[in-house]
Design a protein around this motif. Structure first.
Motif, PDB file in Angstrom:
ATOM      1  N   ALA A 628      24.402   3.426  -6.843  1.00 48.57           N
ATOM      2  CA  ALA A 628      24.089   3.029  -5.467  1.00 48.57           C
ATOM      3  C   ALA A 628      25.366   2.572  -4.781  1.00 48.57           C
ATOM      4  N   ARG A 629      25.460   2.902  -3.493  1.00 47.52           N
ATOM      5  CA  ARG A 629      26.652   2.529  -2.731  1.00 47.52           C
ATOM      6  C   ARG A 629      26.253   2.113  -1.325  1.00 47.52           C
ATOM      7  N   TYR A 630      26.870   1.024  -0.838  1.00 45.59           N
ATOM      8  CA  TYR A 630      26.609   0.492   0.497  1.00 45.59           C
ATOM      9  C   TYR A 630      27.939   0.368   1.220  1.00 45.59           C
ATOM     10  N   SER A 631      28.084   1.116   2.334  1.00 45.56           N
ATOM     11  CA  SER A 631      29.319   1.105   3.129  1.00 45.56           C
ATOM     12  C   SER A 631      28.947   0.990   4.600  1.00 45.56           C
ATOM     13  N   PRO A 632      28.705  -0.226   5.094  1.00 47.01           N
ATOM     14  CA  PRO A 632      28.237  -0.377   6.476  1.00 47.01           C
ATOM     15  C   PRO A 632      29.300  -0.098   7.535  1.00 47.01           C
ATOM     16  N   GLU A 633      30.573  -0.296   7.217  1.00 48.81           N
ATOM     17  CA  GLU A 633      31.646  -0.058   8.181  1.00 48.81           C
ATOM     18  C   GLU A 633      32.960   0.046   7.421  1.00 48.81           C
ATOM     19  N   LYS A 634      34.041   0.232   8.174  1.00 50.95           N
ATOM     20  CA  LYS A 634      35.347   0.380   7.533  1.00 50.95           C
ATOM     21  C   LYS A 634      35.694  -0.874   6.736  1.00 50.95           C
ATOM     22  N   PHE A 635      36.295  -0.644   5.574  1.00 47.12           N
ATOM     23  CA  PHE A 635      36.762  -1.704   4.683  1.00 47.12           C
ATOM     24  C   PHE A 635      35.611  -2.533   4.109  1.00 47.12           C
ATOM     25  N   HIS A 636      34.408  -2.005   4.189  1.00 55.01           N
ATOM     26  CA  HIS A 636      33.240  -2.643   3.588  1.00 55.01           C
ATOM     27  C   HIS A 636      32.587  -1.612   2.662  1.00 55.01           C
ATOM     28  N   THR A 637      32.725  -1.765   1.377  1.00 53.21           N
ATOM     29  CA  THR A 637      32.065  -0.854   0.450  1.00 53.21           C
ATOM     30  C   THR A 637      31.721  -1.608  -0.831  1.00 53.21           C
ATOM     31  N   LEU A 638      30.526  -1.343  -1.345  1.00 48.60           N
ATOM     32  CA  LEU A 638      30.042  -1.948  -2.576  1.00 48.60           C
ATOM     33  C   LEU A 638      29.303  -0.875  -3.356  1.00 48.60           C
ATOM     34  N   VAL A 655      30.824  -1.853 -11.498  1.00 46.96           N
ATOM     35  CA  VAL A 655      30.722  -2.424 -10.149  1.00 46.96           C
ATOM     36  C   VAL A 655      32.076  -2.289  -9.462  1.00 46.96           C
ATOM     37  N   GLY A 656      32.081  -1.772  -8.237  1.00 48.71           N
ATOM     38  CA  GLY A 656      33.308  -1.661  -7.457  1.00 48.71           C
ATOM     39  C   GLY A 656      33.090  -2.174  -6.052  1.00 48.71           C
ATOM     40  N   TRP A 657      34.125  -2.744  -5.437  1.00 47.31           N
ATOM     41  CA  TRP A 657      33.943  -3.319  -4.108  1.00 47.31           C
ATOM     42  C   TRP A 657      35.259  -3.412  -3.350  1.00 47.31           C
ATOM     43  N   GLN A 658      35.128  -3.391  -2.035  1.00 47.56           N
ATOM     44  CA  GLN A 658      36.164  -3.776  -1.072  1.00 47.56           C
ATOM     45  C   GLN A 658      35.427  -4.450   0.076  1.00 47.56           C
ATOM     46  N   TRP A 659      35.688  -5.746   0.285  1.00 48.03           N
ATOM     47  CA  TRP A 659      34.848  -6.487   1.230  1.00 48.03           C
ATOM     48  C   TRP A 659      35.636  -7.657   1.813  1.00 48.03           C
ATOM     49  N   PRO A 660      35.535  -7.891   3.129  1.00 55.71           N
ATOM     50  CA  PRO A 660      36.180  -9.080   3.718  1.00 55.71           C
ATOM     51  C   PRO A 660      35.538 -10.353   3.181  1.00 55.71           C
TER      52      PRO A 660
END
Length: 779
Positions: A628-638, A655-660
């Motif tokens: 499963a992957r959630y990417s609501p906008e730029k630089f937001h991915t889980l 588990v991988g992520w990039q999130w403010p």
């Protein structure tokens, strides 16, 4: 030269207004078209008039003109403003006094006074400030000298890309130099007697340096990189980059490893119209870690050469060479051209020819196998040589044909493989007649696979050769049903796609034939429809089976994008399987495992994929994959992935992520132009980045990449910790830290490749953009 003076610009007579377009009258959107009126290229100013404006204009015709009060002189791509302006027409020199402002093709300069020869763009400005269009860099100095439109020199000046703030503003980073040269033709900056300050603290003295004004390549010393890991200790590398030509470059990187010694590495890249390639190599004398010299080289070359004669065709050539000094290289040099898990190094050369329906290929392949005493592997066979020919024709009166013939000489150390070397020849022919309609398809196919072996040494039964011919017949069919549907208030085009395939391959005893290049396909939605369960040519499985599947999809009726896909497939064997790989387990008569799959992309923000291989006898899944992957906008991915392979005794979570980080506490920090108590010009933003792979069966962390990034607008800071397991008992750990000064350089160890390769959907905080238009800073 024509001079026009006025208190304000005069516009030409406007044409009569045209009738309103029909699209406006009908309240329909207008269609906009590109116009060539605003061109980036500046017209030749030598044939263009100079236009002056001001409150008071006096002078002598063809000699000089004096403009006072909001004085302005314009030429194509050039604007000069000041309180008082004197223009000498005989020398083409303009002298400006008081509040001098110059705009040259979007680059802006200002000062207290200055003088410039307009056409040649030679002159000076005192107590200048400047701002460059290409990257937003700006600074000030004691004096700025123009050599021409592309080159300027700032004396006792500074340089930064941090945005200006209030009266007490100080940039987060600034480069100060006694002499600063800005060459916008070469897009290079040069600084002498320089020092780099960060947060008001000098961090790097630089007697002489060059830096890019844009993203283009340039020759020179690159910023030093500093790293820390558990094998080499502290690492310091100082690369030198040589921009040989637009299509060739080289990088030489001496590196000091505190625990091990000095390593010399180099890379050469080239690209021509019909070939390209890359050469990487390194050499470390007397590595203290292993007590010997260490080296490696990695060469890639690909080319396609036209003979110039259509009747002859084209010739292609490929080269892939990889060689290292010892078995431990793969874990001791993780950044020298190999991934950490690469223990099979291919040395491969291919020569191929094609013309119409025919292709020929010659190949030589030799492996270097890096052994580990804790996990030894059987080396693959060398191919010295391999010769392959293929003829294929598609849609010849509705039929598809292909014939492939191959001769390969397999060679390996018999003490390791326990099998005789052999020369293998095979012919593989197939013919099919696809019947394809919008509502379905039906494809009958016939294949014949004939193989002959000549062994270099006797077999177990004493034979020195073996032959095998196996036919295969298959019937593949499918239907497509469609209907309009609506789910959760959203319109779709729904499909229902049943598929049925029958395959028959008679049994041929192949148990005495060695295995040289064959492996079993992984059982999944693609391979369940394959006629042969094996990849390669040493085994052709016996089949008497039917495969049935059903797929339904929800498609967007406007774009055709797939929102949902659900599928199920299963095989039924009418007779048990007899042909297996050495040590393999045959499948019994009856039903195979059930394949279940689902893919959901309801919105671009969410994606969900799962595949389950379910065993009806044990009523348990053999293999399960959920992602499963959630990417609501730029630089937001889980992203979260779960994998369970009971047949391989493996179960893990990834588990991988990039999130403010500010978003996690309900506050979103945005880049802005507010000051921070006399500090930098940006509020900044923290990002958490990482990927964790955890083995549930072994209850341990296998691989990890965890770090933070801080984007301050004009600089980015990164700290990343990486742990990669290299064997059952060892792992490689390193810390990467980097300061990226936007528009200047990067200091530290670059972790971007590790982040990009490990985190699904990771995006660089600074993406390359198109060059700005000179009209964005037009005055």
């Amino acid at each position: 030269m024509l001079l026009a003076g006025a208190a304000q610009a005069q516009s030409p007579a406007a044409p009569a207004p045209a009738a309103a377009p029909e699209s406006i009258l009908n309240d329909t959107p207008l269609t906009l078209h590109a116009t060539p009126m605003l061109t980036e290229a500046v017209p030749d100013s030598g044939n263009q008039p100079a236009i002056v404006y001001g409150e008071h204009i006096t002078g002598r015709p063809n000699l000089e003109t004096v403009i006072e009060g909001d004085a302005e002189l314009r030429r194509p791509g050039f604007v000069l403003r000041s309180n008082r302006l004197t223009y000498d027409q005989t020398t083409d020199v303009a002298t400006a006094e008081g509040d001098v402002r110059i705009n040259a093709r979007g680059n802006r300069f200002s000062g207290v006074e200055g003088q410039i020869q307009v056409d040649a763009f030679e002159g000076f400005v005192l107590q200048p400030t400047y701002e460059l269009l290409v990257n937003g860099a700006h600074g000030q100095g004691e004096r700025l000298d123009f050599q021409d439109r592309d080159r300027a020199t700032v004396l006792s000046g500074d340089y930064t890309t941090c945005q200006r703030g209030g009266p007490d503003w100080m940039p987060d980073w600034i480069l100060r130099a006694t002499r600063l040269e800005l060459d916008q033709e070469e897009q290079i900056g040069r600084a002498e007697g320089a020092k780099l300050e960060f947060q008001g603290v000098p961090i790097l003295p630089l007697p002489s340096m060059t830096f890019p004004l844009n993203n283009e390549r340039k020759s020179g010393w690159l910023p030093p990189t500093v790293g820390l890991d558990n094998k080499s200790g502290l690492n310091l590398a100082v690369p030198y980059y040589w921009n040989i030509a637009p299509n060739r470059d080289a990088t030489l990187t001496p590196e000091l490893m505190l625990r091990r010694g000095v390593d010399m590495a180099g890379e050469f890249r080239y690209m021509e119209n019909n070939y390209d390639g890359r050469v990487n190599a390194h050499y470390m004398p007397n590595d203290r870690l292993r007590g010997r010299d260490r080296w490696g080289y990695f060469i890639r070359h690909n080319g396609l050469y036209s003979t110039g004669v259509d009747a002859i065709g084209g010739v292609g050539f490929g080269l892939n060479l990889n060689r290292v000094s010892d078995n431990d290289h793969w874990r001791d040099f993780t950044r020298k051209g190999l991934s950490l898990t690469t223990r099979l190094l291919a040395n491969d050369g291919t020569l191929n020819w094609s013309k119409g329906d025919f292709t020929l290929m010659g190949r030589a392949l030799k492996w270097q196998t890096l052994q580990d005493v804790t996990a030894p592997i059987v080396p693959p066979y060398d191919r010295l040589p391999q010769l392959t020919g293929r003829w294929a024709r598609v849609n010849d009166r509705g039929f598809d044909y292909s014939v492939e013939a191959d001769f390969t000489r397999f060679r390996a150390d018999r003490l390791l493989t326990l099998q005789p070397n052999a020369d293998r020849s095979y012919v593989w022919a197939q013919a099919s007649r696809p019947f394809v309609r919008s509502w379905g398809f039906f494809t009958p196919k016939v294949q014949v696979h004939s193989t002959h072996y000549a062994f270099n040494g006797g077999q177990v039964d004493g034979s020195s050769s073996a032959s095998r011919t196996v036919p295969t017949v298959s019937l593949d069919s499918g239907l497509v049903f469609e209907r309009n549907a609506s789910y959760f208030g959203r319109a779709f085009r729904q499909t229902l796609e049943p598929r049925l395939m029958y395959v028959y391959t008679p049994y041929r005893n192949q148990s005495l034939i060695p295995n040289y290049d064959t492996g079993a396909y992984d059982f999944n939605f693609a391979t369940i429809w394959a006629e042969n369960a094996f990849a390669g040519h040493d085994r052709v499985v016996d089949n008497n089976l039917v495969t049935a599947g059903l797929t339904t999809r929800l498609l967007d009726p406007e774009t055709g994008a797939e929102a949902v896909r659900l599928g199920v497939a299963q095989r039924y064997r009418f007779s048990p399987q007899n042909v297996v790989l050495p040590g393999g387990t045959p499948n019994d008569r009856g039903l195979s495992d059930l394949m279940l799959g689902a893919s959901i992309n309801w919105t671009p923000k969410w994606s969900f994929d799962t595949v389950v291989q379910y065993n009806p006898d044990t009523r348990r899944s053999t293999r399960t994959t959920i992602h499963a992957r959630y990417s609501p906008e730029k630089f937001h991915t889980l992203s979260v992935a779960y994998r369970n392979q009971r047949d391989l005794l493996s179960e893990s979570v990834d588990v991988g992520w990039q999130w403010p980080l500010g978003d996690l506490v309900g506050r979103r920090g945005e880049l802005g132009t507010t000051t921070r108590g006399g500090g930098g010009s940006c509020t900044g933003r923290w990002y958490g980045v990482g990927r964790l792979n955890y083995s549930l069966r072994d209850k341990k962390l296998v691989d990890a990449v965890v770090g933070v990034e801080y984007d301050a607008g004009c600089w980015i800071g990164r700290v990343v910790f990486e742990k990669l397991t290299s064997s059952v008992t060892s792992s490689t750990k390193r810390v990467m830290f980097q300061l990226e000064f936007i528009g200047l350089s990067k200091l530290g160890t670059n972790p971007l490749r590790a982040l990009r390769n490990n985190i699904p959907g990771y995006e660089y905080l600074r993406q390359e953009t198109t060059p700005p238009s000179r009209f964005t800073a037009y005055d």
